[in-house]
Design an enzyme around this catalytic site. Structure first.
Site, PDB file in Angstrom:
ATOM      1  CB  SER A  14      -1.179   7.114  -1.108  1.00  0.00           C
ATOM      2  OG  SER A  14      -2.652   6.987  -1.812  1.00  0.00           O
ATOM      3  CB  SER A  55      -3.567   9.146  -3.822  1.00  0.00           C
ATOM      4  OG  SER A  55      -3.576   9.701  -2.383  1.00  0.00           O
ATOM      5  CE  LYS A 110      -2.641   3.830  -3.561  1.00  0.00           C
ATOM      6  NZ  LYS A 110      -3.336   5.052  -3.621  1.00  0.00           N
TER       7      LYS A 110
END
Length: 452
Positions: free
Chosen positions: A157, A181, A79
């Site tokens: 996210s 997330s 990420k």
């Protein structure tokens, strides 16, 4: 062409050790799928230079009988709020669109590389990790690979990591979980994902969202692969992680939450998944009002806003253009955090400790091993769904964002052709037994299908 997840990581490693498979083959498959699907999914932001060269080097070492570790030659993604040496970290924000490549790896990435992993790409995300939709990135929204043309949300996210893993761009990846997330993207993309016990994985090299809640977690196509990635990334071994899978004899408290307004297909998928768990142990229906106490959500929101405003202030003030370039929701959260008095923040930390103690007391008083509940009240909404729909979706992850408990998201059944995932939650420090229970479920009911 089949997806790369036709092997687990350990199976791929065994095939490489026997000479039946090469790292170059794995990386080429992943890059081929990336070329085929990423234009529609927008899962990655930056591909690593020289991944095939790294794979060739791994293969040369393997031929000499040298293996770097348990991830030798395995392609993973990370990420874009986690530092990877040689690649920029933008947190999907216009503020960092021109960021220079990082000079060192985040601690968790360093540990994965130490076991031989090849970092294939940095993945898209909600800007500053401040939403759960996957639609707020400066670089455009990520799309769920399931029913791709209909543009469902992958969750956020950690949207890009989930989309990349589900689409077969890699064998697994790192995300972060502050308020769901890792868990929501895993649940909505048919993956497994772990939010570990708070503090068990270093946050060194991770751009902050809310330091008292932030965790680094892993997403993969199987619990076994998540367990391997997390065992490597963690600063200390998970107790019991290497013991055999455990199924029969489990006592599980089912916290269904308020699912009355959920679509019929979702309720059916939830009920089927719970029946399966009951076959592995004993499920008892339990009530735990704190699960959906409005005070929990307000506490999560206050902590997240205050700590975000505190920790990103220097970057915001250094970029006066933020007012016009940063997503409106991010700016609203930043301003809200600036307005929170210190005494209210201290009170929120006190409530956090109270909630944590209450969950631990529930485990002790009921004698259950784990809690089982849906990850959300719905399967993935469309990318353009109203904000209220996403807000309602995250209500079942809030409590365990604040109480430091490990929470494993894993697939249940499908609802109208979309994945519907559950959360299995354990006492603090029970990551190993929690993962073993997840592996027992996986062994009994098989891996979840991949979408492409």
């Amino acid at each position: 062409m089949g997806t790369p997840q036709q092997h687990s990581i350990s199976e791929a490693q065994a095939a490489m050790r026997s000479g039946k498979l090469s790292s170059v083959e794995l990386v080429r498959r992943c890059l081929d799928r990336h070329r085929r699907y990423n234009g529609a999914l927008n899962a990655t932001l930056c591909l690593a230079h020289g991944a095939l060269d790294q794979a060739a080097q791994c293969d040369a070492e393997a031929r000499r009988g040298h293996f770097r570790g348990r991830l030798h030659g395995i392609p993973l993604v990370v990420k874009d709020n986690i530092d990877v040496k040689g690649m920029p970290t933008t947190a999907a924000s216009a503020l960092f669109a021109q960021a220079s490549p990082c000079v060192r790896d985040a601690r968790a990435v360093e540990k994965l590389r130490g076991e031989g992993a090849i970092i294939l790409a940095k993945t898209n995300m909600d800007e500053f990790a401040a939403h759960i939709s996957g639609r707020t990135s400066h670089w455009g929204p990520s799309v769920n690979p399931w029913r791709m043309e209909e543009r469902f949300s992958p969750g956020g996210s950690s949207s890009g990591t989930a989309a990349a893993v589900a689409a077969g761009f890699c064998w697994g990846g790192l995300g972060t979980d502050t308020g769901g997330s890792v868990r929501l993207p895993a649940a909505w993309c048919g993956l497994c994902g772990l939010r570990p016990t708070y503090g068990s994985v270093s946050l060194d090299g991770v751009y902050p969202r809310a330091s008292s809640l932030d965790t680094v977690g892993a997403l993969a196509g199987s619990v076994r692969d998540v367990s391997l990635l997390m065992e490597i990334a963690a600063e200390a071994p998970f107790p019991g992680a290497k013991a055999g899978t455990r199924g029969n004899g489990l006592r599980i408290a089912v916290l269904a939450g308020d699912m009355e307004d959920a679509p019929h297909a979702v309720r059916e998928a939830c009920a089927l998944s719970i029946r399966r768990w009951n076959e592995l142990g004993t499920c008892v229906w339990s009530s735990f009002p704190l699960l959906e106490d409005p005070d929990v959500m307000s506490t999560v929101d206050l902590l997240r806003s205050y700590e975000f405003a505190r920790d990103v202030r220097r970057d915001m003030e250094a970029h006066p253009e933020a007012e016009n370039t940063v997503h409106a929701g991010v700016l609203a959260d930043y301003r809200k955090g600036q307005s929170v008095p210190a005494r209210e923040y201290e009170e929120a930390l006190r409530r956090k400790r109270e909630f944590t103690n209450a969950v631990e007391a529930f485990f002790i008083n009921t004698g259950v091993d784990f809690l089982l509940l849906p990850a959300a009240r719905c399967a993935a909404p469309r990318i353009d769904a109203p904000a209220e729909e996403f807000g309602r979706a995250r209500s079942l992850v809030n409590l365990f964002s604040i109480t430091e408990n490990p929470s494993l998201a894993l697939p249940g059944a499908q609802a109208d052709g979309m994945p519907f995932g559950l959360q299995l939650v354990g006492p603090r420090g029970s990551d190993g037994p929690l993962l073993r229970a997840g592996m027992a479920y996986e062994a009994a009911y098989g891996p979840f299908p991949m979408p492409l």
